[in-house]
Write a protein that holds these residues in place. Structure first.
Motif, mmCIF file in Angstrom:
data_model
loop_
_atom_site.group_PDB
_atom_site.id
_atom_site.type_symbol
_atom_site.label_atom_id
_atom_site.label_comp_id
_atom_site.label_asym_id
_atom_site.label_seq_id
_atom_site.Cartn_x
_atom_site.Cartn_y
_atom_site.Cartn_z
ATOM 1 N N GLU A 215 43.767 -83.243 5.668
ATOM 2 C CA GLU A 215 45.144 -84.301 5.266
ATOM 3 C C GLU A 215 46.252 -83.176 5.572
ATOM 4 O O GLU A 215 45.674 -81.849 4.701
ATOM 5 N N ARG B 125 52.599 -88.172 6.497
ATOM 6 C CA ARG B 125 51.297 -86.948 5.961
ATOM 7 C C ARG B 125 50.500 -87.696 7.311
ATOM 8 O O ARG B 125 50.433 -88.895 7.690
ATOM 9 N N VAL C 268 47.434 -98.133 10.268
ATOM 10 C CA VAL C 268 48.336 -98.404 9.834
ATOM 11 C C VAL C 268 49.447 -98.764 10.497
ATOM 12 O O VAL C 268 50.019 -98.562 11.615
ATOM 13 N N ASP D 88 52.567 -99.110 9.150
ATOM 14 C CA ASP D 88 54.252 -98.561 8.471
ATOM 15 C C ASP D 88 54.370 -96.699 8.447
ATOM 16 O O ASP D 88 54.729 -96.406 8.347
ATOM 17 N N ALA D 89 52.920 -96.703 9.600
ATOM 18 C CA ALA D 89 53.152 -94.999 10.199
ATOM 19 C C ALA D 89 54.210 -94.689 11.226
ATOM 20 O O ALA D 89 53.994 -95.770 11.926
ATOM 21 N N SER E 164 49.233 -81.794 4.825
ATOM 22 C CA SER E 164 51.172 -82.343 4.387
ATOM 23 C C SER E 164 52.226 -81.036 4.490
ATOM 24 O O SER E 164 51.511 -79.300 4.848
ATOM 25 N N THR F 224 47.139 -94.158 14.584
ATOM 26 C CA THR F 224 46.892 -94.474 13.667
ATOM 27 C C THR F 224 46.429 -95.872 13.157
ATOM 28 O O THR F 224 46.041 -96.551 14.221
ATOM 29 N N ASP G 67 49.320 -91.879 9.158
ATOM 30 C CA ASP G 67 48.725 -92.703 8.374
ATOM 31 C C ASP G 67 50.111 -92.898 6.609
ATOM 32 O O ASP G 67 49.449 -93.183 6.114
ATOM 33 N N GLY G 68 51.593 -92.761 7.525
ATOM 34 C CA GLY G 68 52.199 -92.322 7.327
ATOM 35 C C GLY G 68 52.967 -91.895 7.232
ATOM 36 O O GLY G 68 53.142 -92.165 9.406
ATOM 37 N N ALA G 69 54.668 -92.158 7.011
ATOM 38 C CA ALA G 69 56.263 -91.240 7.987
ATOM 39 C C ALA G 69 55.966 -90.012 8.128
ATOM 40 O O ALA G 69 55.300 -89.651 6.791
#
Length: 187
Positions: free
Chosen positions: A9, A1, A51, A53-54, A11, A49, A31-33
């Motif tokens: 955003e 994401r 975060v 975990d991105a 998707s 990023t 902001d994510g995988a």
């Protein structure tokens, strides 16, 4: 994401490849995988990023003409086999979770700083007049093509460093158990 310019955003589902043709000044914020089975590419936009975990998971990752990619204190996390950097306009800060093949570095305008948990190697000629910093935490660094790296070069490996450079070389730093260096020019 991820988001584009903090407005939309993005998707996706079941995509083989994702290629973003952005404009200079645009921003892709992870902001994510992000996971695709083949190619992930961003052209022109800044990539960053906020975060931890991105992560970009793809067979190949390409950054083309980007304003900047990541930051020294907040690298873009990769899980890929190959990365290619084409005419990046700003600094590039990447961290690979495994080994990494650099399939191209072409005329970056800023620092290229890559850390890999495995080995780092090249599969094509790398060309840069800017600083290149490569660190392999659990493997070798093998740059054995006829590279053209004329900027400050720092190579840190827990194993062996192999460098073939077809130009005068500014070896700013070298740390390895063993090193094989072939240079066509001054050191």
């Amino acid at each position: 994401r991820f988001t584009l310019n903090a407005l939309a955003e993005v998707s996706y589902d079941n995509k083989n490849s994702l290629i973003f043709l952005a404009e200079s000044g645009d921003e892709v914020r992870l902001d994510g995988a992000v996971q695709v089975s083949n190619r992930f590419e961003v052209q022109n936009a800044e990539v960053n990023t906020s975060v931890t975990d991105a992560q970009i998971q793809a067979l190949q990752v390409v950054f083309n003409n980007n304003d900047s990619v990541g930051a020294l204190d907040n690298r873009i996390l990769l899980n890929t086999e190959r990365v290619q950097l084409l005419n990046t306009q700003g600094n590039v800060y990447l961290q690979e979770v495994n080994s990494l093949v650099i399939s191209g570095i072409s005329n970056p305008m800023g620092v290229v700083d890559i850390i890999a948990n495995g080995s780092i190697s090249d599969s094509a000629v790398l060309a840069s007049s800017q600083a290149i910093q490569l660190q392999s935490n659990n493997g070798d660094i093998t740059l054995d093509n006829a590279n053209n790296l004329t900027g400050a070069l720092t190579l840190v490996s827990s194993g062996r460093v192999t460098l073939n450079n077809n130009a005068s070389t500014d070896l700013a730093g070298l740390s390895a158990q063993n090193a094989d260096i072939v240079i066509n020019g001054n050191l």
